[in-house]
Design a protein around this motif. Structure first.
Motif, PDB file in Angstrom:
ATOM      1  N   LEU A 101      29.376  -1.646  38.969  1.00  0.00           N
ATOM      2  CA  LEU A 101      29.275  -1.914  40.415  1.00  0.00           C
ATOM      3  C   LEU A 101      30.659  -1.919  41.055  1.00  0.00           C
ATOM      4  N   LYS A 102      31.638  -2.457  40.322  1.00  0.00           N
ATOM      5  CA  LYS A 102      33.018  -2.484  40.842  1.00  0.00           C
ATOM      6  C   LYS A 102      33.513  -1.058  41.118  1.00  0.00           C
ATOM      7  N   ASN A 103      33.157  -0.135  40.248  1.00  0.00           N
ATOM      8  CA  ASN A 103      33.556   1.269  40.446  1.00  0.00           C
ATOM      9  C   ASN A 103      32.969   1.854  41.730  1.00  0.00           C
ATOM     10  N   HIS A 104      31.877   1.232  42.213  1.00  0.00           N
ATOM     11  CA  HIS A 104      31.250   1.687  43.467  1.00  0.00           C
ATOM     12  C   HIS A 104      31.585   0.714  44.609  1.00  0.00           C
ATOM     13  N   ASN A 105      32.607  -0.118  44.412  1.00  0.00           N
ATOM     14  CA  ASN A 105      32.988  -1.155  45.385  1.00  0.00           C
ATOM     15  C   ASN A 105      31.830  -2.093  45.722  1.00  0.00           C
ATOM     16  N   GLN A 106      31.039  -2.418  44.726  1.00  0.00           N
ATOM     17  CA  GLN A 106      29.877  -3.285  44.918  1.00  0.00           C
ATOM     18  C   GLN A 106      29.933  -4.462  43.949  1.00  0.00           C
ATOM     19  N   SER A 107      29.029  -5.439  44.186  1.00  0.00           N
ATOM     20  CA  SER A 107      28.897  -6.531  43.227  1.00  0.00           C
ATOM     21  C   SER A 107      27.473  -7.089  43.324  1.00  0.00           C
ATOM     22  N   ILE A 108      27.123  -7.942  42.364  1.00  0.00           N
ATOM     23  CA  ILE A 108      25.813  -8.602  42.408  1.00  0.00           C
ATOM     24  C   ILE A 108      25.838  -9.656  43.515  1.00  0.00           C
ATOM     25  N   SER A 109      24.783  -9.690  44.341  1.00  0.00           N
ATOM     26  CA  SER A 109      24.696 -10.681  45.416  1.00  0.00           C
ATOM     27  C   SER A 109      24.126 -11.991  44.860  1.00  0.00           C
ATOM     28  N   VAL A 110      23.052 -11.883  44.085  1.00  0.00           N
ATOM     29  CA  VAL A 110      22.409 -13.089  43.540  1.00  0.00           C
ATOM     30  C   VAL A 110      21.579 -12.732  42.303  1.00  0.00           C
ATOM     31  N   MET A 111      21.521 -13.675  41.364  1.00  0.00           N
ATOM     32  CA  MET A 111      20.607 -13.536  40.235  1.00  0.00           C
ATOM     33  C   MET A 111      19.484 -14.553  40.434  1.00  0.00           C
ATOM     34  N   ILE A 112      18.255 -14.076  40.545  1.00  0.00           N
ATOM     35  CA  ILE A 112      17.115 -14.983  40.719  1.00  0.00           C
ATOM     36  C   ILE A 112      16.402 -15.093  39.376  1.00  0.00           C
ATOM     37  N   SER A 113      16.392 -16.319  38.867  1.00  0.00           N
ATOM     38  CA  SER A 113      15.843 -16.556  37.539  1.00  0.00           C
ATOM     39  C   SER A 113      14.465 -17.210  37.684  1.00  0.00           C
ATOM     40  N   MET A 114      13.460 -16.606  37.056  1.00  0.00           N
ATOM     41  CA  MET A 114      12.081 -17.093  37.185  1.00  0.00           C
ATOM     42  C   MET A 114      11.713 -17.934  35.964  1.00  0.00           C
ATOM     43  N   ALA A 115      11.380 -19.212  36.191  1.00  0.00           N
ATOM     44  CA  ALA A 115      11.050 -20.116  35.088  1.00  0.00           C
ATOM     45  C   ALA A 115       9.533 -20.214  34.928  1.00  0.00           C
ATOM     46  N   VAL A 116       9.042 -19.936  33.706  1.00  0.00           N
ATOM     47  CA  VAL A 116       7.599 -20.013  33.401  1.00  0.00           C
ATOM     48  C   VAL A 116       7.446 -20.586  31.995  1.00  0.00           C
ATOM     49  N   PRO A 117       6.537 -21.571  31.799  1.00  0.00           N
ATOM     50  CA  PRO A 117       6.359 -22.140  30.459  1.00  0.00           C
ATOM     51  C   PRO A 117       5.887 -21.094  29.444  1.00  0.00           C
ATOM     52  N   GLU A 118       6.281 -21.314  28.175  1.00  0.00           N
ATOM     53  CA  GLU A 118       6.054 -20.304  27.141  1.00  0.00           C
ATOM     54  C   GLU A 118       4.566 -19.950  26.946  1.00  0.00           C
ATOM     55  N   ARG A 119       3.695 -20.968  26.950  1.00  0.00           N
ATOM     56  CA  ARG A 119       2.262 -20.673  26.708  1.00  0.00           C
ATOM     57  C   ARG A 119       1.700 -19.742  27.781  1.00  0.00           C
ATOM     58  N   GLU A 120       2.125 -19.981  29.033  1.00  0.00           N
ATOM     59  CA  GLU A 120       1.677 -19.127  30.140  1.00  0.00           C
ATOM     60  C   GLU A 120       2.185 -17.689  29.953  1.00  0.00           C
ATOM     61  N   LEU A 121       3.421 -17.549  29.493  1.00  0.00           N
ATOM     62  CA  LEU A 121       3.980 -16.208  29.261  1.00  0.00           C
ATOM     63  C   LEU A 121       3.141 -15.452  28.228  1.00  0.00           C
ATOM     64  N   ILE A 122       2.817 -16.152  27.137  1.00  0.00           N
ATOM     65  CA  ILE A 122       2.048 -15.514  26.048  1.00  0.00           C
ATOM     66  C   ILE A 122       0.672 -15.089  26.579  1.00  0.00           C
ATOM     67  N   ASP A 123       0.020 -15.984  27.331  1.00  0.00           N
ATOM     68  CA  ASP A 123      -1.321 -15.664  27.857  1.00  0.00           C
ATOM     69  C   ASP A 123      -1.267 -14.474  28.811  1.00  0.00           C
ATOM     70  N   ARG A 124      -0.251 -14.431  29.689  1.00  0.00           N
ATOM     71  CA  ARG A 124      -0.136 -13.322  30.645  1.00  0.00           C
ATOM     72  C   ARG A 124       0.047 -11.998  29.920  1.00  0.00           C
ATOM     73  N   LEU A 125       0.926 -12.000  28.891  1.00  0.00           N
ATOM     74  CA  LEU A 125       1.226 -10.741  28.193  1.00  0.00           C
ATOM     75  C   LEU A 125       0.012 -10.263  27.394  1.00  0.00           C
ATOM     76  N   LEU A 126      -0.689 -11.208  26.729  1.00  0.00           N
ATOM     77  CA  LEU A 126      -1.885 -10.817  25.971  1.00  0.00           C
ATOM     78  C   LEU A 126      -2.941 -10.247  26.913  1.00  0.00           C
ATOM     79  N   GLU A 127      -3.052 -10.847  28.092  1.00  0.00           N
ATOM     80  CA  GLU A 127      -4.016 -10.383  29.096  1.00  0.00           C
ATOM     81  C   GLU A 127      -3.651  -8.952  29.545  1.00  0.00           C
ATOM     82  N   ARG A 128      -2.360  -8.730  29.829  1.00  0.00           N
ATOM     83  CA  ARG A 128      -1.927  -7.394  30.246  1.00  0.00           C
ATOM     84  C   ARG A 128      -2.168  -6.383  29.118  1.00  0.00           C
ATOM     85  N   GLY A 129      -1.935  -6.832  27.868  1.00  0.00           N
ATOM     86  CA  GLY A 129      -2.095  -5.943  26.718  1.00  0.00           C
ATOM     87  C   GLY A 129      -3.500  -5.387  26.578  1.00  0.00           C
ATOM     88  N   LYS A 130      -4.499  -6.160  27.066  1.00  0.00           N
ATOM     89  CA  LYS A 130      -5.893  -5.704  26.960  1.00  0.00           C
ATOM     90  C   LYS A 130      -6.105  -4.424  27.747  1.00  0.00           C
TER      91      LYS A 130
END
Ligand code: B4P
Length: 190
Positions: A101-130
């Motif tokens: 980004l520096k080579n393009h005279n740019q930078s990161i504005s913000v990092m948005i981190s999404m917090a989700v409990p592990e069991r919910e993550l596993i259930d969502r991914l298994l559901e998508r996998g179907k």
């Protein structure tokens, strides 16, 4: 320019939220997962190597994904900004992104981190996998492996942006619209 890193463990909703953000903020969506899956689809040499790693829930080598992002930045010099989805996933990738980004005279504005409990993550991914047919979403052992990779190699990226005062954490639980509302607030504050 608005350059956003959308960050979180597998299944946190990064891809889902990116789609909404693209329409509203007119940013270019760069998902390394999607880029790699396109290579697999096209049966390229890179795709063949990436598939073995991805199906096993492991990370693709840094130089491969950094090269992909570099090409996309070059090809989109007039963009209003980017959403980086699933990248950076290691500290080395985060350092490389800052350099690119520096080579393009740019930078990161913000990092948005999404917090989700592990069991919910596993259930969502298994559901998508179907329905998606994604091999990395169909086996709980592989999913647990991906969550371990996240803890061991990816979580440090949060500290990297935290040290730059650019990290903003939101709750990733709730409806897609509720989560999107929190993302919009985080962007407004940034
Ligand atoms: P990715 O494609 O990035 O996939 P992901 O981590 O599974 O998350 P994704 O963003 O797609 O899912 P989302 O949370 O939106 O990576 C796949 C693989 O590619 C990696 O394991 C690795 O091998 C390789 N790779 C990619 N980038 C790499 C890099 N930089 N370096 C090295 N290797 C790399 O959604 C998950 C599910 O949750 C969806 O079904 C969705 O409908 C659902 N969902 C979303 N929001 C929800 C909500 N609010 N409530 C309920 N369900 C929700």
């Amino acid at each position: 320019m608005l350059n956003i890193v959308l960050f979180g463990p597998p299944g946190a909703g990064k891809g889902t939220q990116s789609k909404l953000m693209v329409d509203e903020y007119l940013l270019i969506h760069l998902s390394t997962g999607d880029l790699l899956r396109s290579e697999i689809q096209a049966d390229t040499e890179l795709g063949k190597k990436a598939k073995l790693l991805m199906d096993a829930g492991k990370l693709v080598p840094d130089e491969v994904v950094i090269g992909m992002i570099s090409n996309k930045l070059e090809a989109n010099k007039d963009a209003k900004g980017f959403i980086f989805d699933g990248f950076p996933r290691t500290k080395e990738q985060a350092i490389a992104l800052d350099e690119l980004l520096k080579n393009h005279n740019q930078s990161i504005s913000v990092m948005i981190s999404m917090a989700v409990p592990e069991r919910e993550l596993i259930d969502r991914l298994l559901e998508r996998g179907k329905e998606s047919g994604r091999p990395d979403d169909q086996n709980e052992e592989v999913i647990l492996g991906r969550l371990n990779v996240y803890k061991e190699q990816t979580e440090v990226v949060k500290d990297y942006y935290g040290a730059q005062g650019k990290s903003s954490e939101i709750n990733g639980l709730g409806s897609i619209e509720e989560v999107y509302g929190r993302i919009k607030n985080a962007i407004k504050q940034a």
